[in-house]
Design a protein around this motif. Structure first.
Motif, short mmCIF file in Angstrom:
data_model
loop_
_atom_site.label_atom_id
_atom_site.label_comp_id
_atom_site.label_asym_id
_atom_site.label_seq_id
_atom_site.Cartn_x
_atom_site.Cartn_y
_atom_site.Cartn_z
N ARG A 1 0.85 -1.09 0.16
CA ARG A 1 -0.04 0.24 -0.03
C ARG A 1 0.83 1.37 0.15
NH1 ARG A 1 -5.46 -0.35 1.69
NH2 ARG A 1 -5.43 1.74 2.81
N GLY B 1 -13.07 2.23 -2.92
CA GLY B 1 -11.45 1.96 -3.32
C GLY B 1 -11.39 1.29 -4.64
N ALA C 1 -9.20 -0.71 7.86
CA ALA C 1 -9.80 0.29 6.87
C ALA C 1 -11.32 0.69 7.17
CB ALA C 1 -9.58 -0.26 5.48
N GLY D 1 -12.93 7.40 9.36
CA GLY D 1 -11.84 8.51 9.27
C GLY D 1 -12.09 9.67 10.43
N GLY E 1 -8.01 -5.24 6.65
CA GLY E 1 -9.61 -4.54 6.16
C GLY E 1 -10.32 -4.17 6.99
N LYS F 1 0.47 1.14 -4.85
CA LYS F 1 -0.83 1.28 -4.37
C LYS F 1 -1.80 0.66 -5.29
CE LYS F 1 0.09 5.89 -2.05
NZ LYS F 1 -0.27 7.21 -2.09
#
Length: 754
Positions: free
Chosen positions: A211, A338, A390, A394, A387, A215
């Motif tokens: 990552r 994504g 993620a 945020g 995962g 990416k």
């Protein structure tokens, strides 16, 4: 004729499009492989390792059938839907509830068929029902309303889901089974534990590096490959669990439509009803959260493409995808930001990309199923855990760092409240349950909303000693209003006045009612009013009568829908008593006149004001007043007649001795005019044109029958020659009045800024 853009249909262009779609399909397929395995393992974790094949089969169906069906039905060219661990955990939660529900346990114990078929049939029913709900949302035009789920609730839900997924897979990385407790982990063979941990760390680090530096690569797939290499070449003889059980699922391939509907035939009506009631809540949550995720992803896609896709149409597409996945016993899926962004950058088209990725997955399933026996469970668990990190919201992560870690003090109360709701929902997900957490979060958010609405309905309250109407009055009247204007209270209301805010407004008004004579409710910023708000206004009439006070309403113009609604709700008395005004200035002037008239000093235009009482003619001697009067012409105007018209070339001014006039300016393109000021007896009109020879800047309309003295410029100049001392005083007084008007205008601008 405008030039039209003709798509390039050459062979080279077609080959480029094909190349982009193949590249996008391979990229999507590479990402899809670990996702379907991980989602399947998450979904069936509460059932035990023996159901691994069932879970992975459900993941395969979703990855091939559900994803392709959603892209075909979608209007968007780029939105990609994928199975989600955040949705698969909802299925896991449903199975966990099965274990705690005596009625379901009795149903399972008496079930005469294959339990794998029972659980897959349960998944099928749940996902199909969720798809129906999404389509229903679209048919009811609720595509936008789905996004009105309070963000702190969604954030808390996603954070709780992330924790559940992470904690559920942690035992696997420690060499145990999914969902095992501390005791089982402690009993794990130390050698197996060490190998599993090292494999998990290797996968985790490889994903981080990929990552960081590469990416666009399918980092999850590469992480699994690293795990396989570590397992095969470093610990080839060590005892490590693999997902070899998935070999059976891969060999079986995608089940035929309706394979798992056997559950319907083996259950009686009461048992089926019990099962459906247990499934309904999970289906609703899947529909809501899946819709939210897809619409957020669609917003990103629209931003990238510079278009706006119909939200309701997209909900139909997502619903079709869920129903197709359910028919084949698949897991739920939703829009993925994504992979969608990645495919957009490659240049692929969603329909072609999902078809190619599905074919890639089918190839692996049907041709090389044996590879599953080489993949350690710890590698898959590490990918799932990565995962899950993620999934963490945020906004919550940043706020957690600011408030908890760095202990930042300059965080607003509203932000802390939202963060608290998010933490509460997260805790509820972990301790109580997913559905209960969402319901509790929604209820708390509604309570917070009602409380904040109660606080925000009153935008501002001011008093008549700090703000005056745009009515120019005699100095003694103005001074009196400055001293006693506090008897007028102005409440500026904003937003909707409904059952959650009307009572708070009543409380605020009742607090000041004993201290004032008049209350003005300014409805300029009110967006709506319901029956509760109308009832409170009706109650005000009784309340104000008891205190012998006056209630005025402003910014409810004639013909306005709000005015009609209030009348239909029985709020008629204010209209009958002329207490409803088109704007705040008119209402404020009404209140000021009422105060002044009760003190017996107000000149309301009924009697003529002699020239000697004009403030502008102060210091004039009787002889000078007589000379000025002889220089002017007495004139009268009927109500509604213009005294001065905008843009006209005239150079006279008028001394207003009786009646009132309205100064206004027409608004271009509209029938209404902007009310600038009101003038009462004892003031002058039109002095600027007399002094500057410029055209008139506004209309002056008689509000009632008006009497005045008109002074032409020629006569003014003669008066100045004959009475120089008086002329100097007159010009100085005009300048003073103009200065006061400028100050009033600045005060009005300041109030608007507030």
């Amino acid at each position: 004729m405008a030039n039209s853009v003709i798509p390039d249909s050459s062979l080279g262009a077609r080959l480029r499009v094909l190349m982009y779609n193949v590249l996008g399909g391979l990229t999507c397929g590479a990402n899809l492989f670990p996702i379907v395995i991980g989602s399947g393992l998450v979904a069936v974790a509460p059932l035990g390792p023996e159901y691994t094949a069932v879970g992975i089969a459900a993941g395969i169906s979703a990855g091939v059938i559900g994803v392709f069906a959603a892209s075909v039905a979608s209007k968007s060219q780029s939105l990609i839907s994928l199975p989600k661990s955040s949705l698969a955990i909802l299925i896991a939660g449903l199975f966990a509830q099965f274990a705690e529900d005596p009625a379901i346990q009795m149903l399972v114990n008496t079930y005469q068929g294959d339990l794998a078929i029972f659980y897959m049939g349960t998944i099928a029913i749940c996902i199909m029902f969720a798809g129906m709900l999404q389509i229903l949302f679209a048919l009811l035009r609720l595509g936008v309303l789905v996004t009105f789920i309070p963000y702190p609730v969604v954030a808390g839900f996603m954070n709780g889901i992330a924790c559940l997924i992470f904690l559920g897979q942690l035992p696997v990385v420690l060499g145990a089974n999914p969902g095992d407790g501390v005791a089982q982990v402690i009993e794990t063979d130390n050698q197996m534990l060490g190998v599993a941990v090292l494999i998990g760390l290797a996968v985790y680090l490889s994903i981080i590096l990929m990552r960081r530096f590469f990416k666009r690569t399918p980092n999850a797939l590469i992480g699994i490959c690293v795990g396989v290499l570590v397992f095969q070449f470093i610990f080839p003889t060590q005892p490590v669990d693999t997902v070899a059980a998935a070999d059976a699922a891969f060999q079986a391939g995608i089940p035929l439509p309706g394979t798992y509907f056997e559950v319907f035939s083996l259950l009686d009506s009461d048992q089926l009803w019990t099962l459906l009631m247990k499934i309904a809540g999970t289906s609703m949550v899947i529909a809501l959260i899946g819709s939210f995720q897809s619409l957020v992803s669609l917003t990103v896609v629209d931003t990238l493409q510079g278009v706006r896709t119909d939200r309701n149409r997209e909900l139909v597409a997502q619903g079709v995808g869920l129903m197709a996945s359910g028919v084949f016993g698949g897991l739920p899926s939703s829009g993925s930001i994504g992979i969608t962004r990645m495919i957009h950058e490659i240049g692929g088209v969603a329909k072609a990309v999902t078809l190619i990725s599905g074919l890639c997955l089918l190839f692996v399933v049907t041709q090389v199923p044996w590879i599953m026996q080489y993949i350690p469970k710890a590698a898959i668990a590490a990918v799932i855990m990565f995962g899950s990190i993620a999934i963490i919201d945020g906004w919550s992560r940043q706020l957690f760092l600011r408030v908890i870690i760095h202990r930042t003090s300059n965080v607003s109360r509203a932000l802390l409240l939202s963060f608290s709701v998010s933490l509460f929902v997260t805790g509820m997900v972990l301790v109580v349950g997913i559905i209960e957490a969402i319901l509790a979060g929604m209820i708390i958010s509604l309570l917070v909303f009602f409380q904040r609405s109660r606080e925000l309905v009153l935008r501002r309250s001011t008093y008549g000693d700090t703000i005056h109407s745009r009515t120019e009055r005699a100095i003694d009247e103005t001074n009196y209003l400055n001293e006693h204007g506090g008897q007028i209270a102005i409440f500026e209301i904003q937003g909707p006045v409904f059952f959650g805010t009307a009572d708070q407004l009543a409380e605020d008004i009742e607090k000041v009612l004993p201290e004032v004579d008049t209350v003005i409710l300014d409805f300029r910023r009110v967006s709506d009013i319901d029956a509760s708000g109308a009832f409170v206004l009706r109650r005000f009439d009784t309340l104000f009568d008891r205190y012998d006070k006056t209630l005025l309403l402003s910014h409810i113009p004639y013909g306005d829908a709000m005015r009609e609604f209030l009348i239909n709700m029985g709020v008629e008395r204010p209209y009958r008593e002329s207490r409803v005004h088109d704007d705040l200035d008119t209402a404020l002037r009404h209140a000021e006149d009422d105060i002044l008239s009760r003190k017996y000093i107000c000149r309301l235009g009924e009697d003529e004001v002699p020239l000697r009482d004009f403030d502008i003619l102060a210091n004039f001697t009787p002889g000078e007043l007589k000379a000025l009067e002889s220089s002017m012409t007495r004139c009268t105007y009927d109500a509604g007649t213009p005294l001065i018209e905008y843009g006209e070339e005239s150079d006279f001014m008028i001394f207003l001795v009786q009646g009132s006039v309205r100064i206004q300016r027409a608004i271009e393109g509209e029938e209404r005019a902007l009310h600038l000021a009101t003038r009462r007896p004892g003031v002058i009109l039109g002095e600027m044109a007399l002094l500057t020879d410029k055209p008139r800047t506004a209309d002056v309309i008689a509000e009632s029958d008006v009497t005045g003295y008109r002074l032409e410029k020629v006569d003014f100049e003669k008066f100045c020659e004959m009475q120089p001392r008086a002329a100097i005083h007159l010009v100085k007084n005009i300048a003073s009045i103009l200065s006061l008007r400028v100050n009033d205008m600045l005060g009005a601008i300041e109030n608007l800024e507030k």
